[in-house]
Design a protein around this motif. Structure first.
Motif, PDB file in Angstrom:
ATOM      1  N   ASP A   2       0.847  -1.185   0.000  1.00  0.00           N
ATOM      2  CA  ASP A   2       0.000   0.000   0.000  1.00  0.00           C
ATOM      3  C   ASP A   2       0.888   1.243   0.000  1.00  0.00           C
ATOM      4  N   GLU A   3       0.278   2.389  -0.173  1.00  0.00           N
ATOM      5  CA  GLU A   3       1.028   3.639  -0.311  1.00  0.00           C
ATOM      6  C   GLU A   3       1.840   3.955   0.944  1.00  0.00           C
ATOM      7  N   GLU A   4       1.282   3.662   2.101  1.00  0.00           N
ATOM      8  CA  GLU A   4       1.975   3.943   3.361  1.00  0.00           C
ATOM      9  C   GLU A   4       3.268   3.120   3.475  1.00  0.00           C
ATOM     10  N   ARG A   5       3.181   1.841   3.129  1.00  0.00           N
ATOM     11  CA  ARG A   5       4.358   0.982   3.200  1.00  0.00           C
ATOM     12  C   ARG A   5       5.407   1.416   2.177  1.00  0.00           C
ATOM     13  N   MET A   6       4.961   1.823   0.988  1.00  0.00           N
ATOM     14  CA  MET A   6       5.896   2.275  -0.042  1.00  0.00           C
ATOM     15  C   MET A   6       6.644   3.530   0.404  1.00  0.00           C
ATOM     16  N   ALA A  58      11.624   6.000   2.522  1.00  0.00           N
ATOM     17  CA  ALA A  58      12.328   6.710   3.600  1.00  0.00           C
ATOM     18  C   ALA A  58      13.485   5.856   4.121  1.00  0.00           C
ATOM     19  N   ALA A  59      13.264   4.564   4.254  1.00  0.00           N
ATOM     20  CA  ALA A  59      14.312   3.664   4.740  1.00  0.00           C
ATOM     21  C   ALA A  59      15.479   3.618   3.757  1.00  0.00           C
ATOM     22  N   LEU A  60      15.183   3.523   2.478  1.00  0.00           N
ATOM     23  CA  LEU A  60      16.251   3.503   1.473  1.00  0.00           C
ATOM     24  C   LEU A  60      17.021   4.814   1.447  1.00  0.00           C
ATOM     25  N   THR A  61      16.319   5.915   1.615  1.00  0.00           N
ATOM     26  CA  THR A  61      16.982   7.219   1.681  1.00  0.00           C
ATOM     27  C   THR A  61      17.929   7.258   2.875  1.00  0.00           C
ATOM     28  N   ASP A  88      15.504  -1.696  17.117  1.00  0.00           N
ATOM     29  CA  ASP A  88      14.160  -2.049  16.673  1.00  0.00           C
ATOM     30  C   ASP A  88      13.469  -0.954  15.854  1.00  0.00           C
ATOM     31  N   SER A  89      14.182  -0.374  14.915  1.00  0.00           N
ATOM     32  CA  SER A  89      13.514   0.618  14.059  1.00  0.00           C
ATOM     33  C   SER A  89      13.105  -0.055  12.761  1.00  0.00           C
ATOM     34  N   ARG A  90      11.817  -0.071  12.528  1.00  0.00           N
ATOM     35  CA  ARG A  90      11.282  -0.679  11.306  1.00  0.00           C
ATOM     36  C   ARG A  90      11.123   0.411  10.270  1.00  0.00           C
ATOM     37  N   MET A  91      11.437   0.020   9.049  1.00  0.00           N
ATOM     38  CA  MET A  91      11.314   0.971   7.960  1.00  0.00           C
ATOM     39  C   MET A  91      10.386   0.409   6.915  1.00  0.00           C
ATOM     40  N   GLU A 130      11.258  -6.159  -4.831  1.00  0.00           N
ATOM     41  CA  GLU A 130      10.704  -7.302  -4.098  1.00  0.00           C
ATOM     42  C   GLU A 130      10.698  -7.091  -2.583  1.00  0.00           C
ATOM     43  N   ILE A 131      11.182  -5.952  -2.116  1.00  0.00           N
ATOM     44  CA  ILE A 131      11.291  -5.703  -0.668  1.00  0.00           C
ATOM     45  C   ILE A 131       9.926  -5.412  -0.070  1.00  0.00           C
ATOM     46  N   TYR A 132       9.664  -6.047   1.069  1.00  0.00           N
ATOM     47  CA  TYR A 132       8.432  -5.824   1.816  1.00  0.00           C
ATOM     48  C   TYR A 132       8.692  -4.985   3.068  1.00  0.00           C
ATOM     49  N   GLU A 133       9.840  -5.216   3.713  1.00  0.00           N
ATOM     50  CA  GLU A 133      10.150  -4.491   4.952  1.00  0.00           C
ATOM     51  C   GLU A 133      11.660  -4.391   5.125  1.00  0.00           C
TER      52      GLU A 133
END
Length: 139
Positions: free
Chosen positions: A56-60, A65-68, A136-139, A125-128
């Protein structure tokens, strides 16, 4: 019918070919697999594969942000954990796997994250993504 006329005649032995051993004679009647490969085919068909989840858009936005963040710290070689979808080589679908390691490079042109350990993960293919250097920071 009586066999008195042939009962005492010696058994005929061929002159050109030697007599077959009892072991070789028994091998003629051994069971064989009439459907070679059938068991492997049934087991492959019954093997389950999962389907890829649409993001979904939120996860994308979180992944971007994580890749940045990873690109900003690429010189530090951050340690991350990536949950991604690996396509099955033999049938439709695949499975989600987790790859953990130190980032060596992010190849934007090839859309890959390259780990020091040699693993290459497609950005598509990345989900998380989890940053393991930060608690414990999830991106």
């Amino acid at each position: 019918m009586k066999y008195e006329d042939i009962i005492d005649i010696p058994h005929w032995d061929p002159k050109r070919h030697p007599r077959m051993s009892p072991l070789d004679r028994a091998a003629q009647f051994a069971p064989f697999a009439a459907l070679t490969g059938y068991e492997a085919m049934v087991s492959e068909t019954s093997r389950l594969t999962g389907s890829r989840q649409e993001l979904d858009e939120e996860r994308m936005m979180a992944l971007n942000a994580a890749l940045t963040g990873i690109l900003e710290r690429i010189g530090e070689h951050p340690e991350i954990s990536v949950t991604w979808f690996r396509k099955d080589a033999r049938k439709d679908g695949g499975e989600y796997v987790v790859t953990q390691g130190t980032v060596r490079d992010v190849e934007i042109a090839n859309r890959l994250i390259v780990f020091r350990e040699g693993e290459r993960v497609s950005l598509d293919e990345i989900y998380e993504i989890r940053d393991l250097t930060r608690r414990d920071s999830r991106m």
